[in-house]
Write a protein that holds these residues in place. Structure first.
Motif, PDB file in Angstrom:
ATOM      1  N   ILE A 491       0.864  -1.187   0.000  1.00 24.61           N
ATOM      2  CA  ILE A 491       0.000   0.000   0.000  1.00 24.61           C
ATOM      3  C   ILE A 491       0.892   1.226   0.000  1.00 24.61           C
ATOM      4  O   ILE A 491       1.902   1.282   0.711  1.00 24.61           O
ATOM      5  N   ASP A 492       0.546   2.192  -0.828  1.00 27.46           N
ATOM      6  CA  ASP A 492       1.367   3.394  -0.995  1.00 27.46           C
ATOM      7  C   ASP A 492       0.455   4.593  -1.144  1.00 27.46           C
ATOM      8  O   ASP A 492      -0.770   4.452  -1.291  1.00 27.46           O
ATOM      9  N   GLY A 493       1.063   5.783  -1.140  1.00 29.07           N
ATOM     10  CA  GLY A 493       0.284   6.994  -1.324  1.00 29.07           C
ATOM     11  C   GLY A 493      -0.040   7.667  -0.013  1.00 29.07           C
ATOM     12  O   GLY A 493       0.743   7.673   0.942  1.00 29.07           O
ATOM     13  N   GLU A 494      -1.236   8.218   0.082  1.00 22.55           N
ATOM     14  CA  GLU A 494      -1.633   9.062   1.214  1.00 22.55           C
ATOM     15  C   GLU A 494      -2.170   8.235   2.382  1.00 22.55           C
ATOM     16  O   GLU A 494      -3.337   8.323   2.774  1.00 22.55           O
ATOM     17  N   LYS A 496      -0.743   6.746   6.445  1.00 14.21           N
ATOM     18  CA  LYS A 496       0.230   7.137   7.470  1.00 14.21           C
ATOM     19  C   LYS A 496       1.467   6.248   7.486  1.00 14.21           C
ATOM     20  O   LYS A 496       2.555   6.714   7.796  1.00 14.21           O
ATOM     21  N   ASN A 497       1.325   4.978   7.192  1.00 13.06           N
ATOM     22  CA  ASN A 497       2.472   4.062   7.212  1.00 13.06           C
ATOM     23  C   ASN A 497       2.489   3.211   5.953  1.00 13.06           C
ATOM     24  O   ASN A 497       2.137   2.025   5.988  1.00 13.06           O
ATOM     25  N   PRO A 498       2.875   3.778   4.808  1.00  9.45           N
ATOM     26  CA  PRO A 498       2.912   2.988   3.577  1.00  9.45           C
ATOM     27  C   PRO A 498       3.996   1.918   3.667  1.00  9.45           C
ATOM     28  O   PRO A 498       4.957   2.018   4.422  1.00  9.45           O
ATOM     29  N   GLY A 499       3.831   0.850   2.890  1.00  6.15           N
ATOM     30  CA  GLY A 499       4.827  -0.209   2.892  1.00  6.15           C
ATOM     31  C   GLY A 499       4.239  -1.535   2.486  1.00  6.15           C
ATOM     32  O   GLY A 499       3.124  -1.624   1.938  1.00  6.15           O
ATOM     33  N   GLU A 500       5.012  -2.607   2.742  1.00  5.98           N
ATOM     34  CA  GLU A 500       4.622  -3.964   2.385  1.00  5.98           C
ATOM     35  C   GLU A 500       4.134  -4.675   3.638  1.00  5.98           C
ATOM     36  O   GLU A 500       4.766  -4.614   4.693  1.00  5.98           O
ATOM     37  N   TYR A 501       2.988  -5.397   3.524  1.00  4.32           N
ATOM     38  CA  TYR A 501       2.367  -6.042   4.673  1.00  4.32           C
ATOM     39  C   TYR A 501       1.997  -7.481   4.322  1.00  4.32           C
ATOM     40  O   TYR A 501       1.739  -7.794   3.144  1.00  4.32           O
ATOM     41  N   PHE A 569      -0.245 -10.090  -3.484  1.00  2.00           N
ATOM     42  CA  PHE A 569       0.607  -9.231  -4.303  1.00  2.00           C
ATOM     43  C   PHE A 569      -0.139  -8.039  -4.898  1.00  2.00           C
ATOM     44  O   PHE A 569       0.350  -7.392  -5.832  1.00  2.00           O
ATOM     45  N   ASP A 570      -1.348  -7.707  -4.387  1.00  7.74           N
ATOM     46  CA  ASP A 570      -2.028  -6.482  -4.807  1.00  7.74           C
ATOM     47  C   ASP A 570      -1.201  -5.274  -4.392  1.00  7.74           C
ATOM     48  O   ASP A 570      -0.559  -5.263  -3.333  1.00  7.74           O
ATOM     49  N   VAL A 571      -1.219  -4.240  -5.265  1.00 12.38           N
ATOM     50  CA  VAL A 571      -0.552  -2.969  -4.964  1.00 12.38           C
ATOM     51  C   VAL A 571      -1.623  -1.894  -4.922  1.00 12.38           C
ATOM     52  O   VAL A 571      -2.283  -1.622  -5.932  1.00 12.38           O
ATOM     53  N   ILE A 572      -1.809  -1.274  -3.740  1.00  9.10           N
ATOM     54  CA  ILE A 572      -2.869  -0.290  -3.534  1.00  9.10           C
ATOM     55  C   ILE A 572      -2.253   1.092  -3.477  1.00  9.10           C
ATOM     56  O   ILE A 572      -1.276   1.323  -2.746  1.00  9.10           O
ATOM     57  N   ASN A 573      -2.803   2.037  -4.236  1.00 12.32           N
ATOM     58  CA  ASN A 573      -2.358   3.421  -4.244  1.00 12.32           C
ATOM     59  C   ASN A 573      -3.514   4.331  -3.861  1.00 12.32           C
ATOM     60  O   ASN A 573      -4.563   4.314  -4.521  1.00 12.32           O
ATOM     61  N   ILE A 574      -3.343   5.120  -2.785  1.00 10.15           N
ATOM     62  CA  ILE A 574      -4.332   6.119  -2.366  1.00 10.15           C
ATOM     63  C   ILE A 574      -3.861   7.444  -2.920  1.00 10.15           C
ATOM     64  O   ILE A 574      -2.795   7.943  -2.537  1.00 10.15           O
ATOM     65  N   ARG A 575      -4.615   8.029  -3.833  1.00  6.07           N
ATOM     66  CA  ARG A 575      -4.184   9.230  -4.530  1.00  6.07           C
ATOM     67  C   ARG A 575      -4.316  10.469  -3.643  1.00  6.07           C
ATOM     68  O   ARG A 575      -5.104  10.508  -2.697  1.00  6.07           O
TER      69      ARG A 575
END
Length: 808
Positions: A491-494, A496-501, A569-575
């Motif tokens: 999970i990445d983007g906006e 508080k703690n982006p990263g790999e989980y 392996f989903d990649v989530i981006n919060i714009r």
């Protein structure tokens, strides 16, 4: 006549109490003694009288008062006598230290014996040598102990004889060279050669003949040894042989310790104590070292000789014993005795047999001693016994690891099967894979093989599957978790703690957002999820590498419209929101009405706008002294560091430049021409401001600073129409290092101008108020030495001769 009578009376009075003072103990009338009139020599005589009678002034008080001296006069006398005693004690302190070197609590003294120990590294392996090499060990007799009743007195001893009771007497009496002691009023008594117990009875009988109260039992007599005599002995065969003066209470071990023990080839087990030319005692130090037996540690007498002969046979013990070293053996002793001297085998010793290296008349030979022969084998001189380690292997070990409750090593029993070792490990875990287990087996040729086991059948009682185990087998029970790939989501983007989980079954987008701490304030409602495409066939018609899923989320409560289920392996981006900028500020200081920090109200905020928002310039503002200080950002320094300047390896130009920007400059200066801005708001000086910019408006200063390589660094008042050279001359001109043609000027707004030249003409920049003229130093030039001039002359001469020769 009357005056003469008075003088005679005073004379006889003074003379009478002076006589009384001089014989204080024998005088019967001390009423006329005046202490204030006594001289220091009189007080010294009184002290001598007290000392000869073994009394202190406090003990003499009842007697002196009974002879008529008043209490006041006695107090004065006591003070003067004690003052002298303190002075005498201080004067004699150093002397007492030298004469009484071994004073103990009991009051008994003896001559100090000093012996400097030197560690013997050559004989350090010989068993028993540490007893004499260690300086911290000491076998000196303790003078605080009660005197042995069988102690034989001799010249040099000193006795403390005391009579107490109705009659009192106390004296320290030395034994003379004739072997006698002399007691006052009793006479001489011969005590040499008799024990102190017999001497005590003899002394009591002699005193009883003089003191009637001793005969009647009203007084008692005590006799003790107050000073111990010194005797002389001889040591032969020690590391430090010779004659020694030691205490009469000393023993054999004390003397051996002083001599450093046996010499290089000295025996530790057959030491002879010779008394009156006969062997009085054979000393075996091993009895003390091994058993703590001190029966050989007998007391010494005058003229005793300790003879240390050479050893008869020694053997060496190496390897796994608790105390390896070199040992001395007596005739008839067995290997079991040697093992006892070495404190036995240690925990890792191979005890089934011992290897011994023997010496024959011509060569070496090797012999093995079995455990059954330990008590019968007799070591020979020069034998070297080697005790080796046990083998690093186990006779009954088996191992189980993996998905069992207690993986570990276990003891192996003949006939043990797979189900038995699993039962010892308290069974299989819930994640155990029962279709297959592995046994790594050590074959007879020490190579390994794998044996596969069906655990399900083995535990069900199938003997074919429940195979029999062997020693050193290693059983591995697999876990089904070992076969699963470790899934992740990103999970990445906006947030508080982006990263790999880690990925879990039924993990949703809402769960993941909550796990990472929620959304930031700048998060938009748009969410993009990239998902991997899985297929067994290649579809060339489909160019997509991933599948994109777009969702909307409510940023206020971290929830989405639909609870979307994630996959591995989903990649989530919060714009981020399209417009989301926090207020940013600049600073204005100096000659404005309201200096301070101001928020950039729009994207094109200019210098003019901020100055006007700050109330405009004050009356003391220098219109030509406005500048902008813009911080140097880290990315600018990074750009410089990334540029390849193609420098030499040891050239630090790039590093020095980056360091200067980061640590010294920290900001760049942008000159501002306020007069041009007032005429034209679109002038280039009206620059657009960036966050953290600082506008500085200097106060008008009608002076010009002149610095650098000039005679006097100073500030000269500004004079309209005066040029560059005027101000340099005003400070005395340039010095011998000054480079006038490279002089430059820095204006109040940060702008700079340099001196120009054309042919033989030089133009200097215009001088303005509050500017600064800087004259730099000339660069250092290397002068040509005399040798270099000689070399140049030689070259020119050679060229001239060559030219002349060519044109002939």
């Amino acid at each position: 006549m009357k005056n003469v009578t008075v003088l005679l009376l005073l004379f006889f009075t003074f003379f009478s109490f002076q006589l009384n003072a001089q014989d204080l103990m024998k005088s019967s009338d001390l009423s006329t003694v005046k202490v204030d009139y006594l001289s220091d020599s009189d007080i010294a005589k009184i002290r001598t009288q007290l000392k000869s009678n073994n009394m202190t002034i406090e003990e003499a008080e009842p007697m002196i008062l009974s002879k008529g001296m008043s209490a006041a006069e006695f107090s004065k006398l006591k003070v003067r006598v004690n003052e002298g005693m303190v002075t005498s004690t201080l004067n004699k302190k150093e002397e007492e230290k030298k004469s009484t070197t071994n004073k103990k609590d009991s009051g008994r003294t003896q001559e100090k014996i000093v012996n400097n120990k030197v560690k013997d590294s050559v004989n350090a392996l010989i068993f028993g040598s540490e007893l004499f090499d260690n300086p911290t060990l000491n076998f000196e007799p303790d003078s605080n102990l009660a005197t042995p009743m069988n102690y034989v007195l001799g010249p040099g001893d000193e006795l403390q004889v005391s009579v107490y009771g109705v009659q009192e007497y106390n004296a320290s009496i030395p034994v003379s060279v004739e072997g006698k002691i002399t007691i006052q009023y009793v006479g001489q008594i011969s005590v040499a050669g008799i024990s102190i117990e017999a001497a005590t009875q003899k002394i009591k009988a002699a005193i009883a003949r003089v003191y009637s109260t001793v005969r009647s039992g009203q007084s008692q007599v005590s006799v003790s040894l107050s000073r111990i005599r010194t005797i002389k002995i001889t040591i032969v065969g020690g590391k430090q042989p010779g004659n020694y003066s030691i205490s009469s209470l000393a023993t054999v071990y004390n003397a051996l310790h002083l001599a450093g023990g046996p010499g290089k080839n000295g025996s530790y087990r057959n030491i002879e104590l010779i008394r009156n030319n006969k062997v009085y005692k054979n000393i075996d130090i091993y009895r003390f070292l091994v058993k703590g037996d001190q029966s050989d540690n007998v007391s010494l007498k005058e003229n005793d000789v300790i003879r240390i002969p050479v050893y008869t046979q020694r053997v060496t013990v190496e390897g796994e014993v608790k105390r390896p070293g070199i040992f001395e053996m007596k005739k008839g002793e067995k290997f079991s005795d040697l093992l006892n001297f070495a404190s036995g085998f240690n925990e890792f010793a191979y005890t089934a047999s011992v290897n011994v290296l023997q010496k024959t008349g011509k060569e070496f030979k090797v012999h093995d001693i079995n455990q059954s022969e330990f008590s019968t084998y007799i070591p020979q001189s020069g034998d070297v016994f080697r005790i080796t380690k046990i083998l690093n292997r186990f006779e009954n070990r088996i191992k189980i690891e993996g998905a069992v409750f207690r993986p570990d090593y276990y003891s192996y029993n003949a006939g043990m099967r797979v189900s038995d070792i699993i039962a010892r490990a308290e069974g299989l875990k819930e994640d155990a894979y029962t279709k297959r287990a592995r046994i790594i087996r050590l074959k007879s040729d020490l190579t390994t093989e794998i044996v596969n086991v069906n655990l399900e059948n083995a535990l069900a009682g199938d003997l074919n599957a429940n195979i029999e185990l062997k020693r050193e087998d290693e059983v591995t029970v697999y876990s089904i978790l070992d076969f699963r790939e470790e899934y992740k989501v990103t999970i990445d983007g906006e947030v508080k703690n982006p990263g790999e989980y880690p990925f879990y079954d039924n993990l949703t987008l809402n769960d993941l957002v909550a796990q990472v701490g929620g959304l930031t304030g700048s998060a938009s409602k748009r969410v993009e999820i990239a998902r991997m495409i899985k297929s067994d066939e290649i579809d060339d018609a489909n160019p997509k590498r991933i599948e994109l899923v777009e969702l909307e989320i409510t940023a206020d409560n971290n929830e989405q419209v639909k609870n979307f289920v994630l996959k591995p392996f989903d990649v989530i981006n919060i714009r981020r929101m399209a417009v989301y900028e926090k207020p940013q500020m600049v600073t204005i200081s100096g000659a404005v009405s309201y200096p301070g920090k101001y928020v950039l109200a729009n994207k094109k905020e200019s210098v003019y706008n901020i100055v006007m928002r700050a109330g405009g310039l004050t009356s003391v503002a220098n219109l030509e002294g406005m500048k902008i200080k813009r911080p140097i950002k880290q990315e600018q320094i990074d750009q410089i560091e990334r540029v390849d300047l193609n420098l030499a390896k040891n050239d630090t130009l790039k590093e020095d430049l980056a360091k200067k920007l980061k640590e010294e400059l920290k900001y760049v200066t942008i000159p501002v021409d306020w007069k041009k801005i007032m005429k034209d708001k679109d002038h280039y000086s009206n620059v657009t401001l960036f966050p953290d910019d600082e506008i500085e408006i200097s106060i008008l200063n009608e002076g010009v600073k002149v610095t650098g390589s000039v005679l006097l660094n100073s500030e000269i008042p500004y004079r309209n129409g005066k040029g560059f050279r005027y101000y340099i001359n005003a400070v005395g001109g340039v010095d011998n290092k000054g480079w006038k043609k490279k002089a430059y000027i820095i204006y109040p707004n940060g702008k700079a101008a340099v001196t120009g030249s054309f042919l033989f003409f030089r133009s200097y920049p215009k001088v303005a108020p509050d500017s600064q003229i800087v004259v730099p130093e000339k660069p250092e030039t290397k002068k040509i030495s005399t040798g270099e001039w000689v070399s140049i002359g030689s070259v020119i001469t050679s060229l001239a001769l060559l030219i002349v020769t060519a044109f002939k």
